[in-house]
Structures are given as C-alpha cells and as structure tokens.
Design a protein around this motif. Structure first.
Motif, short mmCIF file in Angstrom:
data_model
loop_
_atom_site.label_atom_id
_atom_site.label_comp_id
_atom_site.label_asym_id
_atom_site.label_seq_id
_atom_site.Cartn_x
_atom_site.Cartn_y
_atom_site.Cartn_z
N ILE A 125 10.50 -26.24 66.77
CA ILE A 125 10.72 -27.37 67.18
C ILE A 125 11.23 -27.41 68.66
CG2 ILE A 125 12.61 -28.32 66.31
CD1 ILE A 125 10.99 -30.89 65.63
N ALA A 126 12.10 -26.39 68.89
CA ALA A 126 12.74 -26.53 70.23
C ALA A 126 12.16 -25.51 71.15
CB ALA A 126 14.07 -26.12 70.04
N GLN A 127 11.11 -24.61 70.88
CA GLN A 127 10.87 -23.68 71.79
C GLN A 127 10.02 -24.25 72.85
OE1 GLN A 127 8.54 -20.40 70.03
NE2 GLN A 127 8.57 -19.07 71.78
N PRO A 128 10.39 -24.06 74.28
CA PRO A 128 9.71 -24.63 75.37
C PRO A 128 8.28 -24.13 75.48
CG PRO A 128 11.50 -23.41 76.13
CD PRO A 128 11.63 -23.42 74.42
N ASP A 129 7.62 -24.60 76.19
CA ASP A 129 6.18 -24.18 76.78
C ASP A 129 6.52 -23.00 77.85
OD1 ASP A 129 6.48 -25.83 78.92
OD2 ASP A 129 4.81 -27.42 78.20
N SER A 130 5.48 -22.69 78.40
CA SER A 130 5.64 -21.53 79.58
C SER A 130 6.18 -22.38 80.87
CB SER A 130 4.26 -20.76 79.81
OG SER A 130 3.33 -21.91 80.31
N ALA A 131 6.14 -23.52 80.95
CA ALA A 131 6.64 -24.77 82.17
C ALA A 131 8.03 -24.97 81.51
CB ALA A 131 5.78 -25.71 82.32
N GLY A 132 8.40 -24.66 80.60
CA GLY A 132 9.98 -24.87 80.12
C GLY A 132 10.21 -26.25 79.41
N MET A 133 9.18 -26.88 79.32
CA MET A 133 9.20 -28.08 78.39
C MET A 133 9.09 -28.01 76.88
SD MET A 133 9.78 -30.57 80.42
CE MET A 133 9.94 -30.57 82.16
N SER A 134 10.28 -28.47 76.16
CA SER A 134 9.94 -28.61 74.69
C SER A 134 9.24 -29.43 74.25
CB SER A 134 11.60 -28.77 74.14
OG SER A 134 11.84 -30.29 74.52
N PRO A 135 8.82 -29.44 72.89
CA PRO A 135 7.92 -30.71 72.46
C PRO A 135 8.44 -31.94 72.62
CG PRO A 135 7.74 -28.77 70.94
CD PRO A 135 9.03 -28.44 72.09
N TYR A 188 8.95 -39.14 65.93
CA TYR A 188 8.55 -38.33 65.06
C TYR A 188 9.34 -36.69 65.09
CZ TYR A 188 5.88 -34.75 62.38
OH TYR A 188 5.30 -33.68 61.53
N LEU A 189 9.40 -36.51 66.52
CA LEU A 189 10.04 -34.94 66.83
C LEU A 189 11.60 -35.39 66.67
CD1 LEU A 189 8.09 -34.41 69.91
CD2 LEU A 189 7.82 -33.02 67.78
N LEU A 190 12.30 -36.37 66.89
CA LEU A 190 13.86 -36.46 66.49
C LEU A 190 13.91 -36.36 65.15
CD1 LEU A 190 14.46 -39.34 68.92
CD2 LEU A 190 15.41 -37.07 69.23
N LYS A 191 13.28 -37.19 64.20
CA LYS A 191 13.32 -37.31 62.70
C LYS A 191 13.26 -35.76 62.17
CE LYS A 191 12.10 -41.88 62.03
NZ LYS A 191 11.00 -42.83 61.21
#
Length: 156
Positions: free
Chosen positions: A81-91, A106-109
C-alpha cells in the motif's frame, strides 16, 4: 515478483502532471488483480499495482467502488500500500493529488502512512509528507475537496 504488461493511455490532471490509468483499460488491471501480480508494466515502466489502480479512481468514467475493490484484491495478495509509482507518489499521495477524500479514507483505514516522505521526480513535492503535500496543494489551488482532504489527514 510477477509482472503484467499493460498498455495504458495517459491523461494529465490539471497542472499536476499526474499520469492516470484510463478507466476503459481497467481490464488489464483486473487481470493483474486476478493473478495476484503486484507490478504492472505501464508505458515501459514497472508500476506498483496499488498506486496505478489508485490513479484510476478519479476518472469520470471509472467505477469508484470497482477501483476500491481492485485495490483490496491487490492488498489481499500482499501488494504494498506504500510503494510509490515511478514518479515517487504513493497511493495515498495520489489521493491527495487528485483531491479524493473517500479514496484517502479507504487507504488510511487499510494502513497507509501519511508521514511517509515523498522522493521522486516532482521537486515541488520531494521531502513532503501527505499532510504537507495537501497543505501546499490547497494553498495553490484551494477547493472544498482539498479542505476535506486536509481535514481527513489532520483527524488521522
């Protein structure tokens, strides 16, 4: 780690230069979810499945509930849930960028950490956590949804 190749069109979001998965291309994301693949090759880059799926949430033609269900499937398969995309942004940061308070909740829960620092291709975002990012975006482009995003983050 299993990978799925997926050719997706991109769509800029205002001035944020955020690349999003097209809703009509969710079939590839669905296939990756069914296989339990946590990485999807998108435009020649390996993208974390959860981050790429979260980027489809705010598209007008997307079914928000389906996107949440797909994220849930990826998480059940052990995808990050934490892995960032290629631009460095997490979900989580995708939900802040797109001013989507329901996705953010949703993501926080689901366990996303708003204190994680951004490190990526966007110098204006580097070093910020989700709260700081939300504050900066609200300062530049204030809206009711951005204020709600800040309220959600501050109440967490």
């Amino acid at each position: 780690m299993k990978k799925t190749r997926l050719a997706l069109a991109c769509l800029p979001v205002l001035l944020l230069d955020l690349t999003l998965a097209r809703a009509d291309e969710l079939s590839g994301i669905r296939a990756a979810a069914e296989k339990g693949e946590c990485v999807i090759v998108h435009e020649g880059r390996e993208e974390p499945a959860v981050a790429l799926t979260a980027s489809a949430y705010d598209l007008p033609s997307s079914d928000k509930q389906e996107v949440l269900k797909l994220i849930s499937v990826f998480l059940a398969h052990g995808c990050s849930i934490a892995q960032p995309d290629s631009a460095g942004m997490s979900p989580l940061n995708v939900s802040v960028l797109t001013a989507e308070p329901d996705l953010l909740r949703y993501l926080l829960k689901a366990g996303a950490d708003p204190s994680e620092r951004i490190s990526g291709s966007r110098p204006w975002a580097n070093g910020k956590n989700s709260v700081e990012l939300a504050q900066a975006l609200n300062k530049v482009s204030p809206s009711e949804r951005r204020k709600e995003v800040l309220e959600v983050l501050n109440s967490n």
